[in-house]
Design a protein around this motif. Structure first.
Motif, mmCIF file in Angstrom:
data_model
loop_
_atom_site.group_PDB
_atom_site.id
_atom_site.type_symbol
_atom_site.label_atom_id
_atom_site.label_comp_id
_atom_site.label_asym_id
_atom_site.label_seq_id
_atom_site.Cartn_x
_atom_site.Cartn_y
_atom_site.Cartn_z
ATOM 1 N N PRO A 122 -20.970 -73.708 56.255
ATOM 2 C CA PRO A 122 -21.999 -74.594 55.690
ATOM 3 C C PRO A 122 -21.478 -75.217 54.393
ATOM 4 C CG PRO A 122 -22.907 -72.437 56.255
ATOM 5 C CD PRO A 122 -21.429 -72.315 56.348
ATOM 6 N N ALA A 123 -21.664 -76.513 54.234
ATOM 7 C CA ALA A 123 -21.062 -77.185 53.074
ATOM 8 C C ALA A 123 -21.932 -78.333 52.597
ATOM 9 C CB ALA A 123 -19.671 -77.695 53.433
ATOM 10 N N ARG A 124 -21.781 -78.620 51.318
ATOM 11 C CA ARG A 124 -22.368 -79.821 50.724
ATOM 12 C C ARG A 124 -21.206 -80.708 50.304
ATOM 13 N NH1 ARG A 124 -26.922 -76.907 46.836
ATOM 14 N NH2 ARG A 124 -28.307 -76.217 48.532
ATOM 15 N N LEU A 125 -21.140 -81.902 50.879
ATOM 16 C CA LEU A 125 -20.009 -82.797 50.659
ATOM 17 C C LEU A 125 -20.414 -83.943 49.743
ATOM 18 C CD1 LEU A 125 -18.742 -82.914 54.352
ATOM 19 C CD2 LEU A 125 -17.812 -81.555 52.479
ATOM 20 N N GLY A 158 -20.915 -86.667 59.079
ATOM 21 C CA GLY A 158 -20.220 -86.151 57.916
ATOM 22 C C GLY A 158 -19.521 -84.830 58.119
ATOM 23 N N VAL A 159 -19.421 -84.346 59.372
ATOM 24 C CA VAL A 159 -18.749 -83.074 59.644
ATOM 25 C C VAL A 159 -17.252 -83.243 59.403
ATOM 26 C CG1 VAL A 159 -18.214 -81.361 61.405
ATOM 27 C CG2 VAL A 159 -20.494 -82.371 61.293
ATOM 28 N N LEU A 160 -16.656 -82.283 58.669
ATOM 29 C CA LEU A 160 -15.228 -82.332 58.358
ATOM 30 C C LEU A 160 -14.503 -81.206 59.083
ATOM 31 C CD1 LEU A 160 -14.668 -82.958 54.526
ATOM 32 C CD2 LEU A 160 -14.010 -84.429 56.426
ATOM 33 N N ARG A 176 -8.502 -73.271 61.643
ATOM 34 C CA ARG A 176 -9.349 -74.464 61.583
ATOM 35 C C ARG A 176 -10.726 -74.094 61.040
ATOM 36 N NH1 ARG A 176 -8.176 -79.319 65.571
ATOM 37 N NH2 ARG A 176 -5.955 -79.499 65.097
ATOM 38 N N ILE A 177 -11.224 -74.923 60.146
ATOM 39 C CA ILE A 177 -12.499 -74.686 59.471
ATOM 40 C C ILE A 177 -13.355 -75.924 59.639
ATOM 41 C CG2 ILE A 177 -13.610 -74.155 57.267
ATOM 42 C CD1 ILE A 177 -10.776 -73.050 56.411
ATOM 43 N N LEU A 178 -14.581 -75.742 60.112
ATOM 44 C CA LEU A 178 -15.485 -76.864 60.328
ATOM 45 C C LEU A 178 -16.543 -76.853 59.233
ATOM 46 C CD1 LEU A 178 -15.636 -79.073 62.527
ATOM 47 C CD2 LEU A 178 -17.479 -77.758 63.572
ATOM 48 N N ALA A 213 -26.458 -81.375 60.074
ATOM 49 C CA ALA A 213 -25.471 -81.828 61.055
ATOM 50 C C ALA A 213 -25.220 -80.729 62.081
ATOM 51 C CB ALA A 213 -24.174 -82.217 60.358
ATOM 52 N N LEU A 214 -24.643 -81.111 63.217
ATOM 53 C CA LEU A 214 -24.340 -80.171 64.289
ATOM 54 C C LEU A 214 -22.858 -80.199 64.593
ATOM 55 C CD1 LEU A 214 -27.297 -80.936 66.748
ATOM 56 C CD2 LEU A 214 -27.099 -79.013 65.164
#
Length: 613
Positions: free
Chosen positions: A257-260, A293-295, A236-238, A244-245
């Protein structure tokens, strides 16, 4: 190998008399040295010189020959060698019918009359350790973690568990943190009513690999596997956008860490595809889209992520770009036979390795060994210049050993002239002299190192401050008697710490056991308190359960005057275990009349179970 046993009947007595003359002669040879010894240590210095002379000239068959005559073998008389030798000579003369000899006077100038070696050592322990020495058991020194500065209750727990010396390592943190530790300790002493000395370690010269060029960070997401090595479930990858938290329910997921972009179009089951850092195609399946927006994603195969990698929605316009990752320290992959150049900082790229202390280059010679990272990697010097040292790797894994920044460098064959006291140490002394009960002096190896420190302490008005000599190099070990004599020139308390970590690296793992025994004996001869250090009950402190070898090692260490523990998440429980071990060891040594369990359990075949009426 058999002990050589002398044939002539008078050999034993002649040998002992010759040894007595040797012990008396070394006092004449070292008269200038003894003259410079402080009166409080003159008895101890004389006995140390006797110890050196005895073991330089004693016949290897002497202990066996003495035991065969029913006499003391002199192997346990390090603290009072000359008087014990005189007693054995007197007894042997009586056995041989020669009458008692004129025993040497027991009044030794420079010390309190009537005090023997053990009593002098006890007095020196009182001066170094304070009230804790009165208990008669080995003191327990504990390295305080930085957490102690913020959580005073931890220090209270350590004191209640049995800590008697708190160690603050000046190689870490700063005076602000040290001050909080000292305040917490003083408060804990009031709460518990227990004494506790403060020992502060000077960092000493920093001989390590320098900062290697930074390299991109890699986040690895690997599916858990069963006992056969097969993936048992997806990893699993968050994916967390900036600001965001992560939710508390996602603690097992790998944070990324991501830019969506256009992520609102993503639904459960959608897939994002792209290539990971290894260049392999990877597919990330959407599990859910949370607030902010957390995936939450999952992957069937191991993925390696670096900054800037892009994964795009299959049959859609959503996109995930891996956010900025903090660069990590570089590394060198070294194999046997590799040649590299040791250079001053900064890093000069492949084939080179920066060193934090290039001043040592002037002391190196061809053919001498170099050890890195606690001895995991070894090399031999093939060329030396003021600008670089050419090394050939001799010890490393065949597939390569990784060497990173800030790893220790040892030169076990080299006579380094680097001063033990650095500019940073002198700055730290401003704090240390106000708060410490003793200083642990790192990387001391020459008499001039002791004189330099003593001069600084006297200038700061603390010439009375106790100093513990950390013996952590082969050079310091071989020079230990001279170091002790130099320290005895001052009236301040002195001690020795057996820093077994660096000693094992420099002298070889197989040589550590006899070396630590020899240091214990030298300290006994010099009546100097000794501290047993490095990895004592380390597995217990780190993981909560000791190994059997650790328990035995701790019991062996209890023969010293103090035992040092390093920090760890289970340090309080470790202190309790060590206190029980040292208390039991002290009881076993002091009371030989305690019944032995095996003897009590033994039953003779001829002895009835029930006593006769």
């Amino acid at each position: 190998m058999k002990d050589p046993t002398p044939a002539p009947a008078l050999w034993l007595l002649d040998t002992l008399r010759a040894l007595r003359a040797t012990l008396e002669r070394i006092e004449v040879e070292e008269a200038a040295c003894l003259e410079g010894i402080h009166p409080d240590y003159r008895v101890s210095a004389r006995n140390l010189l006797h110890f050196i002379a005895f073991h330089r000239h004693a016949h290897p068959g002497l202990p066996k020959a003495l035991r065969q005559r029913g006499l003391c073998s002199l192997t346990d008389c390090d603290a009072h060698l000359l008087s014990s030798l005189e007693a054995v000579i007197t007894a042997l003369e009586a056995l041989d019918g020669q009458g008692p000899s004129a025993a040497a006077s027991q009044d030794q100038p420079g010390g309190p009359p009537g005090l023997g070696g053990p009593e002098v050592l006890e007095r020196h322990c009182d001066r170094l350790f304070g009230a804790l020495a009165a208990t008669g058991v080995a003191g327990i020194m504990v390295t305080l973690p930085a957490e102690a500065a913020e959580r005073p209750a931890l220090v209270v727990d350590l004191l209640a568990a049995g800590m008697s010396i708190a160690r603050i390592n000046c190689a870490h943190d700063d005076p602000v943190v040290w001050g909080r530790m000292v305040d917490a300790l003083r408060e804990a002493r009031v709460i518990t009513g227990r004494p506790c000395a403060i020992a502060m370690d000077l960092a000493g010269p920093k001989l390590r690999t320098g900062q290697l060029a930074l390299q991109p960070a890699v986040i690895r997401a690997r599916p858990p596997r069963d006992r056969m090595g097969r993936p048992s479930q997806p990893v699993r990858i968050l994916a967390v956008p900036r600001g965001a938290l992560a939710g508390p329910q996602d603690t097992q997921a790998v944070l990324l860490p991501a830019r969506l972009s256009k992520a609102k179009r993503l639904k459960q089951g959608n897939r994002l595809q792209g290539r990971d850092a290894s260049g392999r195609r990877r597919s990330l399946q959407v599990v859910r889209r949370g607030p902010d927006g957390v995936l939450l994603l999952q992957a069937e195969k191991t993925c390696h992520f670096t900054s800037g990698l892009v994964f795009r929605q299959r049959h859609g316009k959503a996109r995930l770009r891996v956010g900025p990752l903090e660069p990590v320290s570089g590394e060198r992959l070294l194999r046997p036979g590799d040649v590299l150049r040791l250079t001053p900082e900064p890093d000069q790229g492949g084939g080179t390795l920066p060193c934090t202390l290039p001043e040592v280059f002037f002391d190196l010679r061809l053919g001498e060994r170099v050890l890195f990272d606690d001895g995991r990697i070894g090399a031999v010097i093939r060329g030396v210049s003021p600008q670089a040292v050419v090394l050939e790797v001799t010890t490393a894994q065949a597939r390569g050993s990784r060497l990173r920044s800030d790893k220790g460098i040892n030169f076990p064959d080299s006579e380094l002239r680097t001063p033990a006291l650095t500019a940073k140490d002198i700055e730290d002394l401003a704090f240390v002299t106000r708060h410490a009960d003793m200083i642990s002096y790192s990387f001391v190896h020459r008499e001039s190192d002791i004189q330099t420190l003593r001069h600084c302490l006297e200038e700061m008005g603390r010439g009375d401050l106790a100093v513990v000599l950390k013996i952590e190099t082969r050079q310091a070990f071989l020079n230990l008697p001279r170091l002790l004599l130099a320290a005895m020139a001052h009236g301040a308390p002195v001690g020795v710490m057996i820093a077994r970590g660096d000693l094992a690296i420099e002298c070889g793992w197989e040589a550590l056991a006899p070396i630590q025994e020899e240091i214990l004996r030298i300290c006994a001869a010099a009546h100097v308190p000794c501290i047993w250090a490095t990895e004592v009950l380390d597995t217990l402190a780190q993981h909560g359960h000791p190994t059997r070898a650790e328990i035995t090692d701790a019991a062996m260490g209890a023969r010293a005057d103090a035992v040092m523990l390093n920090k760890g998440p289970n340090i309080t429980a470790t202190v309790k275990v060590l206190e029980a071990i040292v208390a039991r060891s002290a009881s076993d040594r002091s009371d030989r009349n305690v019944p032995l369990l095996t003897c009590l359990a033994f039953r003779s075949n001829c002895e009835p179970d029930d006593p006769l009426p």
